[in-house]
Design a protein around this motif. Sequence first.
Motif, PDB file in Angstrom:
ATOM      1  N   SER A  46      -3.091   1.404  -2.020  1.00  0.00           N
ATOM      2  CA  SER A  46      -2.525   0.568  -0.968  1.00  0.00           C
ATOM      3  C   SER A  46      -1.805  -0.644  -1.554  1.00  0.00           C
ATOM      4  O   SER A  46      -0.776  -1.079  -1.042  1.00  0.00           O
ATOM      5  CB  SER A  46      -3.626   0.112  -0.002  1.00  0.00           C
ATOM      6  N   THR A  47      -2.345  -1.187  -2.655  1.00  0.00           N
ATOM      7  CA  THR A  47      -1.669  -2.295  -3.329  1.00  0.00           C
ATOM      8  C   THR A  47      -0.328  -1.842  -3.887  1.00  0.00           C
ATOM      9  O   THR A  47       0.679  -2.562  -3.823  1.00  0.00           O
ATOM     10  CB  THR A  47      -2.549  -2.850  -4.461  1.00  0.00           C
ATOM     11  N   LEU A  48      -0.301  -0.621  -4.428  1.00  0.00           N
ATOM     12  CA  LEU A  48       0.958  -0.057  -4.921  1.00  0.00           C
ATOM     13  C   LEU A  48       1.933   0.147  -3.769  1.00  0.00           C
ATOM     14  O   LEU A  48       3.131  -0.149  -3.891  1.00  0.00           O
ATOM     15  CB  LEU A  48       0.693   1.268  -5.628  1.00  0.00           C
ATOM     16  N   MET A  49       1.438   0.664  -2.648  1.00  0.00           N
ATOM     17  CA  MET A  49       2.279   0.847  -1.457  1.00  0.00           C
ATOM     18  C   MET A  49       2.901  -0.483  -1.046  1.00  0.00           C
ATOM     19  O   MET A  49       4.106  -0.572  -0.768  1.00  0.00           O
ATOM     20  CB  MET A  49       1.427   1.408  -0.318  1.00  0.00           C
ATOM     21  N   ASN A  50       2.113  -1.537  -1.029  1.00  0.00           N
ATOM     22  CA  ASN A  50       2.619  -2.851  -0.634  1.00  0.00           C
ATOM     23  C   ASN A  50       3.608  -3.398  -1.658  1.00  0.00           C
ATOM     24  O   ASN A  50       4.589  -4.055  -1.302  1.00  0.00           O
ATOM     25  CB  ASN A  50       1.454  -3.827  -0.457  1.00  0.00           C
ATOM     26  N   LEU A  51       3.356  -3.127  -2.950  1.00  0.00           N
ATOM     27  CA  LEU A  51       4.266  -3.579  -3.998  1.00  0.00           C
ATOM     28  C   LEU A  51       5.642  -2.944  -3.827  1.00  0.00           C
ATOM     29  O   LEU A  51       6.676  -3.622  -3.899  1.00  0.00           O
ATOM     30  CB  LEU A  51       3.699  -3.221  -5.374  1.00  0.00           C
ATOM     31  N   LEU A  52       5.669  -1.642  -3.575  1.00  0.00           N
ATOM     32  CA  LEU A  52       6.939  -0.938  -3.428  1.00  0.00           C
ATOM     33  C   LEU A  52       7.608  -1.257  -2.100  1.00  0.00           C
ATOM     34  O   LEU A  52       8.841  -1.291  -2.011  1.00  0.00           O
ATOM     35  CB  LEU A  52       6.714   0.568  -3.547  1.00  0.00           C
ATOM     36  N   SER A  53       6.816  -1.496  -1.051  1.00  0.00           N
ATOM     37  CA  SER A  53       7.377  -1.800   0.268  1.00  0.00           C
ATOM     38  C   SER A  53       7.859  -3.241   0.366  1.00  0.00           C
ATOM     39  O   SER A  53       8.699  -3.558   1.203  1.00  0.00           O
ATOM     40  CB  SER A  53       6.327  -1.536   1.360  1.00  0.00           C
ATOM     41  N   GLY A  54       7.293  -4.109  -0.469  1.00  0.00           N
ATOM     42  CA  GLY A  54       7.674  -5.515  -0.403  1.00  0.00           C
ATOM     43  C   GLY A  54       7.003  -6.263   0.730  1.00  0.00           C
ATOM     44  O   GLY A  54       7.422  -7.367   1.083  1.00  0.00           O
ATOM     45  N   CYS A  55       5.960  -5.676   1.328  1.00  0.00           N
ATOM     46  CA  CYS A  55       5.244  -6.331   2.415  1.00  0.00           C
ATOM     47  C   CYS A  55       3.841  -5.743   2.507  1.00  0.00           C
ATOM     48  O   CYS A  55       3.521  -4.756   1.848  1.00  0.00           O
ATOM     49  CB  CYS A  55       5.978  -6.164   3.748  1.00  0.00           C
ATOM     50  N   GLU A  56       2.999  -6.367   3.323  1.00  0.00           N
ATOM     51  CA  GLU A  56       1.632  -5.880   3.503  1.00  0.00           C
ATOM     52  C   GLU A  56       1.638  -4.688   4.450  1.00  0.00           C
ATOM     53  O   GLU A  56       1.273  -4.778   5.615  1.00  0.00           O
ATOM     54  CB  GLU A  56       0.740  -7.006   4.051  1.00  0.00           C
ATOM     55  N   ARG A  57       2.036  -3.545   3.926  1.00  0.00           N
ATOM     56  CA  ARG A  57       2.146  -2.334   4.752  1.00  0.00           C
ATOM     57  C   ARG A  57       0.795  -1.665   4.934  1.00  0.00           C
ATOM     58  O   ARG A  57       0.506  -1.101   5.975  1.00  0.00           O
ATOM     59  CB  ARG A  57       3.122  -1.366   4.076  1.00  0.00           C
ATOM     60  N   SER A  58      -0.025  -1.695   3.893  1.00  0.00           N
ATOM     61  CA  SER A  58      -1.345  -1.072   3.943  1.00  0.00           C
ATOM     62  C   SER A  58      -2.425  -2.142   3.811  1.00  0.00           C
ATOM     63  O   SER A  58      -2.247  -3.154   3.125  1.00  0.00           O
ATOM     64  CB  SER A  58      -1.508  -0.044   2.815  1.00  0.00           C
ATOM     65  N   ILE A  59      -3.559  -1.916   4.460  1.00  0.00           N
ATOM     66  CA  ILE A  59      -4.690  -2.827   4.364  1.00  0.00           C
ATOM     67  C   ILE A  59      -5.351  -2.663   2.994  1.00  0.00           C
ATOM     68  O   ILE A  59      -5.630  -1.552   2.549  1.00  0.00           O
ATOM     69  CB  ILE A  59      -5.718  -2.538   5.476  1.00  0.00           C
ATOM     70  N   VAL A  60      -5.601  -3.789   2.314  1.00  0.00           N
ATOM     71  CA  VAL A  60      -6.203  -3.759   0.986  1.00  0.00           C
ATOM     72  C   VAL A  60      -7.550  -4.466   1.031  1.00  0.00           C
ATOM     73  O   VAL A  60      -7.639  -5.642   1.383  1.00  0.00           O
ATOM     74  CB  VAL A  60      -5.285  -4.442  -0.058  1.00  0.00           C
TER      75      VAL A  60
END
Length: 454
Positions: A233-247
């Motif tokens: 989820s942290t990787l997802m947020n890194l690539l999305s540039g926003c808090e897309r997934s709950i970590v």
Amino acid sequence: MSDTIAAISTAQGEGGISVIRISGDSAFTVCDKIFKGINNKKLADMKGYTASFGKIVSDGEEIDEAVALVFREPLSYTGENVVELSCHGGIYITKLVLRAVLDAGAVPAQAGEFTKRAFLNGKIDLSEAEAVIDIISAKSRSAARAALCVKEGAVRNKIDEVKNLLLSTAAHLSAWADYPEEDIAEVTDEQLYDSFDVSIAILDGLISSYDSGQAVKQGIDTVIAGRPNVGKSTLMNLLSGCERSIVTDIPGTTRDIIEDTVIVGDVILRLSDTAGLRTTDDKVEKIGVDRAKHRLKQCGLLLAVFDYNRSLDDDDKELIESAGEVPCIAIINKTDLDKQLDTEYIESKIKNVVYLSAKSGEGRAELVKAVEDIAGMDNFNPSEGVLSNERQRQAVLNSLNSVKDAKNALEIGLTYDAITVSIEEAITSLLELTGERTSDEVVDRVFHNFCVGK
């Protein structure tokens, strides 16, 4: 095509300006009924590529101020007389201006009708028309560049080169066979082989770049997978540039597939953050794990995430085995912590390995490079021309197969008549691609996907 058509060409919404496009033989007559320039000059009397400022008037009432741009046939987008009225960008005002244009004698344009008229009037071929919608829908710099190059003729030029070469070859064969009494140079096998080899090289190049072009244009269906708490989820947020997934540090936080579309370098990824892969008695989490495993088998790219600070377990090894079935990048995450992971084992099983701290972003550049490499960006050159869709690819593939049939016929000693049949089939496929010889059904299908006003 006898009608004068009109439509709003800008996006439906509030903005600085809106543009209403009018095209057809009566475009100037229609617009002169409602547009009153401050210099009292009629649009019908203006030169092409000139503009006039004035007011839109309907039933004696002033609706809005506007700028009218005049384009005269054949030097316009559609090849017809065209007027573009730029008014204020309010939704209500824009619709009032369009209504005034329609009341003055224009008819509503159908989806893609302006570009369709450009094609029918010989301004562009079918491949260039399809590039127009690709320019509009481009989601990355590379996608926009590729579409623009096709619009400017990158594909058409290659197709024309092959088509003209095959036409000359077929004409020479026919003339030499049909008029033996004339002083026509004999066709040699060397000439035919040269013609076929050049054609095959060009067509094969277009086919080989298709998959990379589609990855640039449409993106890659990408799954982020790994056991719980490896940092998916942290990787997802890194690539999305926003808090897309709950970590959180609680295993099983992500229970369903979370999706987003991101641009990584010059590649579009349709990302899916999946539930952590593990054996669980939680019924809800188990559904998420089963969905994740199902998506693993269908994705175009797997980002397999492992924890640098934890030893490999059976779930990790199962993921490594799954990585052999699809294109994969192994991401060794949490490199800011102490090493506990058997990275040598992973590197022996998976070709592409990236070390990353998704929390700090360190290693992101290496991940971008790995994604671009696996998408074939190193060999992707938009200026060389990229086929836009499966229709174009199939036409090129059919032509390529026909040229190969002609070459094979020559190699086994068949008559020139048999060779000519294959050459003509190859030419027909290319004419279908450009639209020089195609059905109304195909043309209608191409423009059906366009927005109204383009």
